[in-house]
Design an enzyme around this catalytic site. Sequence first.
Site, PDB file in Angstrom:
ATOM      1  N   HIS A 161       0.667  -1.202  -0.087  1.00 22.07           N
ATOM      2  CA  HIS A 161       0.039  -0.049  -0.089  1.00 22.07           C
ATOM      3  C   HIS A 161       0.771   1.210  -0.047  1.00 22.07           C
ATOM      4  O   HIS A 161       0.339   2.314   0.407  1.00 22.07           O
ATOM      5  CB  HIS A 161      -0.896   0.157   1.320  1.00 22.07           C
ATOM      6  CG  HIS A 161      -1.561  -1.114   1.508  1.00 22.07           C
ATOM      7  ND1 HIS A 161      -2.928  -1.336   1.000  1.00 22.07           N
ATOM      8  CD2 HIS A 161      -1.413  -2.290   2.192  1.00 22.07           C
ATOM      9  CE1 HIS A 161      -3.167  -2.694   1.279  1.00 22.07           C
ATOM     10  NE2 HIS A 161      -2.517  -3.345   2.030  1.00 22.07           N
ATOM     11  N   SER A 282      15.363  21.815 -14.974  1.00 23.90           N
ATOM     12  CA  SER A 282      14.173  22.788 -15.071  1.00 23.90           C
ATOM     13  C   SER A 282      14.695  24.022 -15.675  1.00 23.90           C
ATOM     14  O   SER A 282      15.666  24.597 -15.224  1.00 23.90           O
ATOM     15  CB  SER A 282      13.515  23.002 -13.829  1.00 23.90           C
ATOM     16  OG  SER A 282      12.592  24.084 -13.790  1.00 23.90           O
ATOM     17  N   LYS A 288      16.247  21.625  -9.503  1.00 23.11           N
ATOM     18  CA  LYS A 288      15.762  20.329  -9.875  1.00 23.11           C
ATOM     19  C   LYS A 288      16.310  19.632 -11.071  1.00 23.11           C
ATOM     20  O   LYS A 288      17.241  20.057 -11.980  1.00 23.11           O
ATOM     21  CB  LYS A 288      14.402  20.740 -10.735  1.00 23.11           C
ATOM     22  CG  LYS A 288      13.429  21.276  -9.668  1.00 23.11           C
ATOM     23  CD  LYS A 288      11.861  21.470 -10.067  1.00 23.11           C
ATOM     24  CE  LYS A 288      11.298  19.924 -10.216  1.00 23.11           C
ATOM     25  NZ  LYS A 288       9.979  19.992 -10.756  1.00 23.11           N
ATOM     26  N   GLU A 295       9.518   9.007 -16.553  1.00 23.69           N
ATOM     27  CA  GLU A 295       8.383   9.437 -16.692  1.00 23.69           C
ATOM     28  C   GLU A 295       7.550   8.957 -18.033  1.00 23.69           C
ATOM     29  O   GLU A 295       6.630   8.677 -18.177  1.00 23.69           O
ATOM     30  CB  GLU A 295       8.087  10.903 -16.551  1.00 23.69           C
ATOM     31  CG  GLU A 295       8.463  11.267 -15.021  1.00 23.69           C
ATOM     32  CD  GLU A 295       8.460  12.913 -15.131  1.00 23.69           C
ATOM     33  OE1 GLU A 295       9.645  13.442 -15.152  1.00 23.69           O
ATOM     34  OE2 GLU A 295       7.539  13.669 -14.980  1.00 23.69           O
TER      35      GLU A 295
END
Length: 463
Positions: A161, A282, A288, A295
């Site tokens: 979970h 970024s 970042k 992704e």
Amino acid sequence: MTEQSSNQMWGGRFAAGPDAIMEAINASIGFDQRMAAQDIAGSRAHAAMLAATGVITDSDAKAIREGLLTVLSEIERGEFQFSTALEDIHMNVEARLKEIIGEPAGRLHTGRSRNDQVATDFKLWVRDQLDAAETGLLALIRALLAQAEAGADWVMPGFTHLQTAQPVTWGHHMMAYVEMFGRDLSRVRDARARMNESPLGAAALAGTSFPIDRDMTAKALGFDRPAANSLDAVSDRDFALEFLSAASICAMHLSRFAEELVIWSSAQFRFVTLSDRFSTGSSIMPQKKNPDAAELIRAKVGRIFGANTALMMVMKGLPLTYSKDMQEDKEQVFDAADNWMLALAAMEGMVRDMTGNRESLAAAAGSGFSTATDLADWLVRVVGLPFRDAHHITGALVALAESKGCDLPDLSLDEMQSAHAGITQDVYSVLGVENSVNSRMSYGGTAPTQVRAQIERWKANLA
Ligand code: ARG
């Protein structure tokens, strides 16, 4: 512009009128030119067989076979003029062959049809992609094995979970994906073995009256045997669907791992550092480092599974044998194949380059009461309590630790004994995460000895 010459709504796009619309919906050359090499290989095998069986002369076959090589080299050099009017790769190649060698070109299509021709070309194309998938999967499995070997005994939290469950080892987690990609590999191999029957010579649908030798063409093209039923041979696209199903399941596995890498590389987790080669910065936030490759791999399953669904819908309800609907098989498979191979290669590169952060993994492994099950097991083993009672007492101790803002090993012996008088100092030996993972020596468990045994088994399998 009159109404007859162009559609009122699409007039701009199809200014030339209904003929242009028909040509646009009918032609497949825009995409099936990707099967040029397979089409030419199929035709060369067919021509050689026609000569061997006496259907055409040796000199015609020679002219055809050499002319086809010229066509192939024109295509490979990017000099070939593809024509939409000629509809598809089969007619484009044959028309060019006629320009090069003249009259014998017209004898090539004896005893076959575009129906068995396209089935053959497409099978050859899909078979190549199954081979490429096998190579990609093997490389990914090897990269995972290297990670598993390096960190066979690194502790990390195991989750259910997405909540901390029990400590596991990094090697064990990597090997879980080896199992998944191993099954994907076996699906690819199964699909390849099952699909490897030649449709060539089924002709339009019923076979042919020419004395062709289907064993000969099957062998020349690397098939195990000719497909046994001509009606089935021209209308079967199971091989493409199996390819897409295997791709979908594998893409699903890739997306799960990609998702973990996205989570693990976040500042909140810091379980892994992805290499700069597979991350981007970024444009506005200097701190970042984004896991873009992960992704995108996570997203690829959408189009791959979409292709699977689309082709299943194309095929459902089609009467035997060939219907033009089946021309819609190719773009789905091409797109899925391109993206599957890319996702496999990107995942392999990412896994090869990534660094597991042993300290962060270990720190996280000990938090979240991850050894609560070990405590309960200890109460069963040493104190002799039934598991249900042990579970209850452990729950009380977890609640106590939670209220004090500490972890289980931080509770004093007095506090432990307040939950059950039988608890002794020995309990602390099982509350360490190292002890916890080392104790899980059941077959397939997370203990480093088990993980190393699985790594060795896989290495032997692959050797
Ligand atoms: N371009 C066609 C396809 O991809 C080739 C087969 C055409 N056969 C036919 N009977 N029209 O399916």
